[in-house]
Design a protein around this motif. Structure first.
Motif, short mmCIF file in Angstrom:
data_model
loop_
_atom_site.label_atom_id
_atom_site.label_comp_id
_atom_site.label_asym_id
_atom_site.label_seq_id
_atom_site.Cartn_x
_atom_site.Cartn_y
_atom_site.Cartn_z
N UNK A 1 0.85 -1.20 0.00
CA UNK A 1 0.00 0.00 0.00
C UNK A 1 0.88 1.25 0.00
N UNK A 2 1.88 1.26 0.88
CA UNK A 2 2.78 2.42 0.94
C UNK A 2 3.58 2.56 -0.36
N UNK A 3 3.97 1.43 -0.96
CA UNK A 3 4.69 1.51 -2.25
C UNK A 3 3.82 2.22 -3.29
N UNK A 4 2.53 1.90 -3.31
CA UNK A 4 1.64 2.54 -4.29
C UNK A 4 1.48 4.03 -4.00
N UNK A 5 1.29 4.34 -2.72
CA UNK A 5 1.08 5.75 -2.35
C UNK A 5 2.30 6.59 -2.76
N UNK A 6 3.49 6.08 -2.45
CA UNK A 6 4.69 6.86 -2.76
C UNK A 6 4.96 6.92 -4.26
N UNK A 7 4.65 5.84 -4.96
CA UNK A 7 4.79 5.87 -6.43
C UNK A 7 3.95 7.01 -7.00
N UNK A 8 2.72 7.09 -6.53
CA UNK A 8 1.80 8.13 -7.02
C UNK A 8 2.26 9.53 -6.60
N UNK A 9 2.79 9.61 -5.39
CA UNK A 9 3.26 10.93 -4.94
C UNK A 9 4.45 11.37 -5.77
N UNK B 1 -6.61 13.02 -5.94
CA UNK B 1 -7.68 12.24 -6.57
C UNK B 1 -7.11 10.91 -7.09
N UNK B 2 -5.94 10.98 -7.75
CA UNK B 2 -5.32 9.76 -8.27
C UNK B 2 -4.98 8.81 -7.13
N UNK B 3 -4.49 9.37 -6.03
CA UNK B 3 -4.14 8.54 -4.87
C UNK B 3 -5.36 7.82 -4.32
N UNK B 4 -6.42 8.59 -4.17
CA UNK B 4 -7.63 7.99 -3.62
C UNK B 4 -8.15 6.87 -4.51
N UNK C 1 -5.18 3.90 -5.01
CA UNK C 1 -4.67 3.20 -3.82
C UNK C 1 -5.78 2.61 -2.96
N UNK C 2 -6.99 2.60 -3.44
CA UNK C 2 -8.03 1.92 -2.67
C UNK C 2 -7.74 0.43 -2.70
N UNK D 1 -8.93 -1.15 -6.02
CA UNK D 1 -8.11 -0.78 -7.18
C UNK D 1 -6.77 -1.51 -7.14
N UNK D 2 -6.18 -1.60 -5.95
CA UNK D 2 -4.90 -2.30 -5.85
C UNK D 2 -5.07 -3.80 -6.01
N UNK D 3 -6.17 -4.33 -5.50
CA UNK D 3 -6.41 -5.78 -5.64
C UNK D 3 -6.47 -6.16 -7.11
N UNK D 4 -7.01 -5.22 -7.93
CA UNK D 4 -7.20 -5.55 -9.34
C UNK D 4 -6.05 -5.07 -10.23
N UNK D 5 -5.05 -4.44 -9.67
CA UNK D 5 -3.92 -3.97 -10.48
C UNK D 5 -2.81 -5.02 -10.49
#
Ligand code: A3P
Length: 282
Positions: free
Chosen positions: A47-55, A203-206, A209-210, A213-217
């Motif tokens: 989860x944190x990997x996704x958040x930081x990637x997006x940031x 908006x992209x993070x929300x 990173x849900x 959304x992550x389960x299906x990525x």
């Protein structure tokens, strides 16, 4: 599979680590611009990997949707990621499950930033137990009761949760470190992410990173890992993603034993200060 490597007193999956890859990690030349995600397993690492990637991409979802997370945020101590770690990107994102005591010297020299994510250990042990069925590089966990006993003893792979959390908490004075909990990510993701983020990035993070959304990525959910390494018929890496799933797994006796040990181990630690919300035993 299920081969064990022992390093600094803890056991680790030999399929992912060698003494050489572990020494590589402890002598790694961090750069001041590096960001290291440090976690005990099953605490919200992905989860944190996704958040930081997006940031880091200012909300552009393309990298998160086209590059596997292990290339975007490679594991420092695993055997597979040397090339990814040599990335010349201005800001490298790196991930580790290693304890603070083995990485602190290298980190202290570098001024790299660390983000430590902790999760209620009762949910960690449940998630970790299920993950042992999925991940072929981890040993057979036996019954939940057996696994819980080993978790409380600190003899599971990656060692004691208590030591891991206390070790990283203990680095507060020495490292540039930000603490957050899985529970806090659940509750206050938007607020925690802070003001400098523009509305588009938020908006992209929300959206991205849900849990769903992550389960299906496929670039985040580990479904691309071959079945010799992860037996996908045993369940999904993105299993439930909820707070308090432990209540469906713990007996009253297991809960009482856990609470007693938690109090003994964490009673005088100032875990509350690691984030605004306490990752307490309950
Ligand atoms: P569960 O097994 O309880 O579902 P790690 O990435 O450190 O291995 O942690 C994996 C755990 O985080 C799994 O917990 C997984 O479902 C959960 N998780 C991953 N992404 C999430 C998200 N976006 N929201 C909530 N939980 C998430």
């Amino acid at each position: 599979m299920g081969v064990t490597e022992t390093f600094a007193g803890i056991s680790l999956p030999g399929h992912l680590h060698t003494q050489e890859s572990l020494s590589f990690a402890t002598t790694f030349q961090f750069r001041p611009t590096d960001v290291l995600i440090a976690t005990y397993p099953k605490s919200g690492t992905t989860w944190m990997q996704e958040i930081l990637t997006l940031m880091f991409s200012h909300g552009d979802v393309l990298p998160a949707k086209t590059i596997p997370n292990w290339e975007r945020a490679p594991w420092l101590e695993q055997i597979y990621f040397r090339d990814a770690l040599q990335d010349t990107a201005a800001r490298r994102l790196i991930t580790t499950h290693l304890p603070a005591r083995v990485l602190a010297p290298a980190l202290q020299q570098s001024k790299a930033k660390v983000i430590y994510v902790a999760r209620n250990p009762k949910d960690v042990v449940v998630s970790f137990y299920h993950f042992h069925h999925l991940a072929k590089f981890l040993p057979d966990p036996g019954s939940f009761d057996t696994f819980l006993t080993r978790f409380l003893e600190g003899t599971v792979h990656y060692g004691s949760w208590f030591d891991h959390v206390k070790g990283w908490l203990g680095q507060r004075q020495h490292l540039d470190i930000f603490y957050v909990t899985y529970e806090e990510l659940h509750q206050r993701l938007g607020a925690f992410l802070g003001c400098p983020l523009g509305p588009e990035t938020l908006r992209a993070l929300e959206e991205h990173c849900s849990f769903v959304a992550m389960r299906d990525n496929t670039m985040a959910n580990y479904s691309l890992i071959p079945s010799e390494i992860m037996d996908h018929s045993q369940g999904r890496f993105m299993r439930k993603g909820v707070v308090g799933d432990w209540r469906d797994h713990f007996s009253p006796l297991q809960n009482a034993l856990f609470n007693r040990l938690y109090q003994e181990e964490m009673g005088d630690s100032d875990l509350q200060t690691m984030s605004q919300r306490q990752t307490s035993g309950d």
